[in-house]
Enzyme design. Structure first.
Site, PDB file in Angstrom:
ATOM      1  N   GLU A 101      26.584   7.387  56.868  1.00  0.00           N
ATOM      2  CA  GLU A 101      26.425   8.924  56.334  1.00  0.00           C
ATOM      3  C   GLU A 101      27.729   9.214  55.910  1.00  0.00           C
ATOM      4  O   GLU A 101      27.561  10.321  55.080  1.00  0.00           O
ATOM      5  CB  GLU A 101      25.454   9.205  56.899  1.00  0.00           C
ATOM      6  CG  GLU A 101      24.283   8.480  57.070  1.00  0.00           C
ATOM      7  CD  GLU A 101      23.189   8.960  56.322  1.00  0.00           C
ATOM      8  OE1 GLU A 101      23.098   9.493  55.513  1.00  0.00           O
ATOM      9  OE2 GLU A 101      21.813   8.135  55.916  1.00  0.00           O
ATOM     10  N   LYS A 142      28.449  14.241  60.248  1.00  0.00           N
ATOM     11  CA  LYS A 142      28.111  14.085  59.942  1.00  0.00           C
ATOM     12  C   LYS A 142      26.760  12.482  60.374  1.00  0.00           C
ATOM     13  O   LYS A 142      27.222  11.190  60.653  1.00  0.00           O
ATOM     14  CB  LYS A 142      26.896  13.212  58.115  1.00  0.00           C
ATOM     15  CG  LYS A 142      25.874  12.473  57.679  1.00  0.00           C
ATOM     16  CD  LYS A 142      25.181  14.161  56.983  1.00  0.00           C
ATOM     17  CE  LYS A 142      24.409  14.378  55.925  1.00  0.00           C
ATOM     18  NZ  LYS A 142      23.692  12.749  54.738  1.00  0.00           N
ATOM     19  N   GLU A 154      19.508  13.952  44.816  1.00  0.00           N
ATOM     20  CA  GLU A 154      20.449  13.206  45.976  1.00  0.00           C
ATOM     21  C   GLU A 154      20.583  11.623  45.196  1.00  0.00           C
ATOM     22  O   GLU A 154      19.639  10.700  45.109  1.00  0.00           O
ATOM     23  CB  GLU A 154      20.320  12.605  47.069  1.00  0.00           C
ATOM     24  CG  GLU A 154      20.756  14.044  47.017  1.00  0.00           C
ATOM     25  CD  GLU A 154      20.435  13.932  48.884  1.00  0.00           C
ATOM     26  OE1 GLU A 154      20.699  13.036  49.894  1.00  0.00           O
ATOM     27  OE2 GLU A 154      20.372  15.108  50.111  1.00  0.00           O
ATOM     28  N   GLU A 163      31.986  13.466  55.178  1.00  0.00           N
ATOM     29  CA  GLU A 163      31.390  14.364  56.059  1.00  0.00           C
ATOM     30  C   GLU A 163      31.736  13.631  57.834  1.00  0.00           C
ATOM     31  O   GLU A 163      30.665  12.677  58.210  1.00  0.00           O
ATOM     32  CB  GLU A 163      30.444  14.933  56.089  1.00  0.00           C
ATOM     33  CG  GLU A 163      29.526  15.861  54.441  1.00  0.00           C
ATOM     34  CD  GLU A 163      28.461  15.289  54.208  1.00  0.00           C
ATOM     35  OE1 GLU A 163      28.006  17.272  54.438  1.00  0.00           O
ATOM     36  OE2 GLU A 163      27.923  15.251  53.130  1.00  0.00           O
TER      37      GLU A 163
END
Length: 353
Positions: A333, A327, A271, A324
């Site tokens: 995030e 998340k 990542e 998202e």
């Protein structure tokens, strides 16, 4: 990458046709190897209540020429959707499954039978990441290495251990020291576990997988870390020979592995990314996210490697495909996505460098 040396001396001979067919074969091999080595990966996080179907997602990877996909579990619908796409897939074993898998070889084998065997090789599963960021202090630390061994043994019983490699994905917090990179060492409290994991990776010829985020280093210390250094925009090396924080972070991990006797284990950046919202004053905005991810992809695809391992292909993933909305954690995030759930791009990204 395979290099073709072509001799045309047979152009007027009876061997000309066979020579040209051989050349065509080699060039096809060259093109294939180049595509395989240079493709960027993108992580497919699914913590959203508004995301497209896996079939639509697979089509997005194909149309954007994204060559690798990482998923954090073994979602059957997703693995089926990526069949026959030629996209390399990394499958995760969720942290909460580790205690059972670590406790029983039969449970580990059943996990592989249920989640890997029905899809491979039609779905091109390349890695299994056993656990995600569970070091150094989590409830699953003691389960990690036994679970890795049991998953490997399950693959071995099916003669798949050479086709599908077993690893785990660690955070940068496993390092006790990271600057200068040459002083990189693992935290003493987790060194014994890291030694076991590294020995395993070396013996099984598997990569060391790590999440590398210059963004988090930058926001934690914007006084000493410049934004240009974090965004691949520094033009000259710093006092220890680095132009960007990403290379310095990767090399710190390499030096830490060397300190434990392992200099030959490849690294996969599982990542890396930059948020486009959630902390504008701290650098989380669309402008910086666009700069970072495009420069990151270009850097990876250049094949220049890092100062510690120059001119070596570095396999890497961008986090993440979508914003998202479910998340957990800091608001940033929710904003690492390259695309909105509508499939509209958050900002333009060149996936081929």
């Amino acid at each position: 990458m395979k290099i073709c040396y072509v001799n045309f001396r047979d152009r007027n001979s009876s061997h000309f046709i066979s020579s040209m067919l051989f050349i065509l074969f080699l060039c096809t091999e060259l093109a294939f190897c180049g595509t395989e080595a240079e493709a960027i990966g993108v992580c497919y996080g699914r913590l959203g209540d508004n995301l497209p179907s896996p079939v639509e997602v697979a089509a997005m990877y194909t149309s954007n020429r994204i060559g690798k996909m990482r998923i954090y579990d073994a979602d059957q619908e997703t693995l089926k959707a990526f069949q026959n796409t030629g996209i390399e897939v990394t499958v995760g074993v969720p942290n909460e499954k580790l205690p059972n898998i670590a406790s029983s070889q039969d449970i580990a084998k059943q996990w592989v039978i249920d989640n890997i065997q029905p899809h491979y090789p039609t779905t091109q599963i390349k890695y299994i990441s056993v656990g995600n960021e569970i070091l150094p202090d989590t409830p699953y630390t003691a389960n990690l290495f036994p679970a890795m061994k049991n998953i490997y043994s399950a693959l071995q019983s099916m003669d798949l251990q050479n086709q599908i490699k077993v690893s785990t994905t660690i955070p940068m917090s496993v390092l006790n020291k990271s600057y200068p990179p040459s002083a990189g060492t693992f935290s003493p409290k987790i060194t014994p576990i890291m030694q076991s994991i590294l020995n395993f990776l070396s013996q099984t010829k598997s990569p060391f997988m790590a999440d590398v985020y210059p963004y988090f280093a930058y926001v934690s210390d914007p006084t000493d870390i410049s934004l240009a250094y974090a965004l691949f925009q520094r033009q000259t090396p710093n006092e220890v020979g680095y132009k960007n924080l990403f290379d310095a972070s990767v090399d710190a991990l390499i030096y830490a592995m060397e300190a434990l006797g392992h200099s030959d284990i490849p690294i996969v950046v599982a990542e890396s990314g930059w948020p486009s919202d959630g902390n504008a004053n701290g650098g989380a905005n669309i402008t910086n996210a666009k700069i970072y991810n495009n420069n990151y992809i270009k850097h990876i695809l250049s094949g220049q490697g890092t100062p510690k391992r120059p001119n070596q292909i570095l396999e890497a993933f961008v986090f993440a495909l979508f914003n998202e909305d479910l998340k957990p954690g800091d608001i940033t995030e929710k904003h690492f996505g390259l695309f909105q759930p509508t499939k509209a791009e958050v900002y333009p990204v060149n996936f081929t460098g």
